[in-house]
Write a protein that holds these residues in place. Structure first.
Motif, short mmCIF file in Angstrom:
data_model
loop_
_atom_site.label_atom_id
_atom_site.label_comp_id
_atom_site.label_asym_id
_atom_site.label_seq_id
_atom_site.Cartn_x
_atom_site.Cartn_y
_atom_site.Cartn_z
N UNK A 95 48.70 40.12 28.35
CA UNK A 95 48.21 40.80 29.53
C UNK A 95 46.68 40.85 29.53
N UNK A 96 46.08 41.08 28.38
CA UNK A 96 44.62 41.15 28.30
C UNK A 96 43.99 39.80 28.65
N UNK A 97 44.63 38.71 28.24
CA UNK A 97 44.11 37.39 28.56
C UNK A 97 44.11 37.19 30.07
N UNK A 98 45.18 37.56 30.74
CA UNK A 98 45.26 37.44 32.20
C UNK A 98 44.15 38.27 32.86
N UNK A 99 43.93 39.43 32.36
CA UNK A 99 42.89 40.33 32.89
C UNK A 99 41.51 39.67 32.77
N UNK A 100 41.23 39.10 31.61
CA UNK A 100 39.94 38.46 31.38
C UNK A 100 39.76 37.23 32.27
N UNK A 101 40.84 36.48 32.48
CA UNK A 101 40.78 35.30 33.36
C UNK A 101 40.47 35.73 34.79
N UNK A 102 41.10 36.78 35.26
CA UNK A 102 40.86 37.28 36.62
C UNK A 102 39.41 37.75 36.78
N UNK A 103 38.92 38.46 35.78
CA UNK A 103 37.53 38.93 35.83
C UNK A 103 36.58 37.74 35.89
N UNK A 104 36.83 36.74 35.06
CA UNK A 104 35.96 35.56 35.05
C UNK A 104 36.00 34.84 36.40
N UNK A 105 37.19 34.69 36.99
CA UNK A 105 37.32 34.04 38.29
C UNK A 105 36.49 34.77 39.35
N UNK A 106 36.60 36.08 39.37
CA UNK A 106 35.87 36.87 40.35
C UNK A 106 34.36 36.78 40.12
N UNK A 107 33.95 36.85 38.88
CA UNK A 107 32.53 36.77 38.58
C UNK A 107 31.96 35.41 38.95
N UNK A 108 32.74 34.35 38.77
CA UNK A 108 32.28 33.01 39.14
C UNK A 108 32.11 32.88 40.65
N UNK A 109 32.85 33.70 41.40
CA UNK A 109 32.72 33.71 42.85
C UNK A 109 31.61 34.64 43.31
N UNK A 110 30.98 35.32 42.36
CA UNK A 110 29.86 36.20 42.68
C UNK A 110 30.24 37.64 42.90
N UNK A 111 31.44 38.03 42.50
CA UNK A 111 31.89 39.41 42.66
C UNK A 111 31.85 40.11 41.31
N UNK A 112 31.16 41.25 41.28
CA UNK A 112 31.03 42.00 40.03
C UNK A 112 31.52 43.43 40.17
N UNK A 113 31.82 43.84 41.40
CA UNK A 113 32.34 45.18 41.68
C UNK A 113 33.57 45.06 42.57
N UNK A 114 34.46 46.02 42.46
CA UNK A 114 35.63 46.06 43.33
C UNK A 114 35.22 46.61 44.70
N UNK A 115 36.14 46.60 45.63
CA UNK A 115 35.85 47.13 46.96
C UNK A 115 35.46 48.60 46.91
#
Length: 54
Positions: free
Chosen positions: A1-21
């Motif tokens: 589960x932690x790996x999935x979480x880290x992958x999602x964070x990385x995907x979002x950061x690569x798109x330029x998102x660092x904060x949630x809505x």
């Protein structure tokens, strides 16, 4: 589960998102919250971009 979480964070950061809505750091979110943000944030940016073009 932690790996999935880290992958999602990385995907979002690569798109330029660092904060949630709701302005929380991505690292504070659960996997389900990150998955929701992964769909919402790009859609929100697209809507905002379209609104500025009009």
């Amino acid at each position: 589960m932690e790996l999935r979480r880290q992958v999602l964070i990385k995907e979002l950061e690569q798109q330029g998102f660092f904060l949630s809505l709701d302005s929380r750091l991505l690292s504070e979110l659960t996997v389900s919250e990150l998955e929701r943000e992964r769909v919402r944030l790009p859609e929100l940016m697209e809507v905002q971009y379209a609104a500025t073009e009009v």
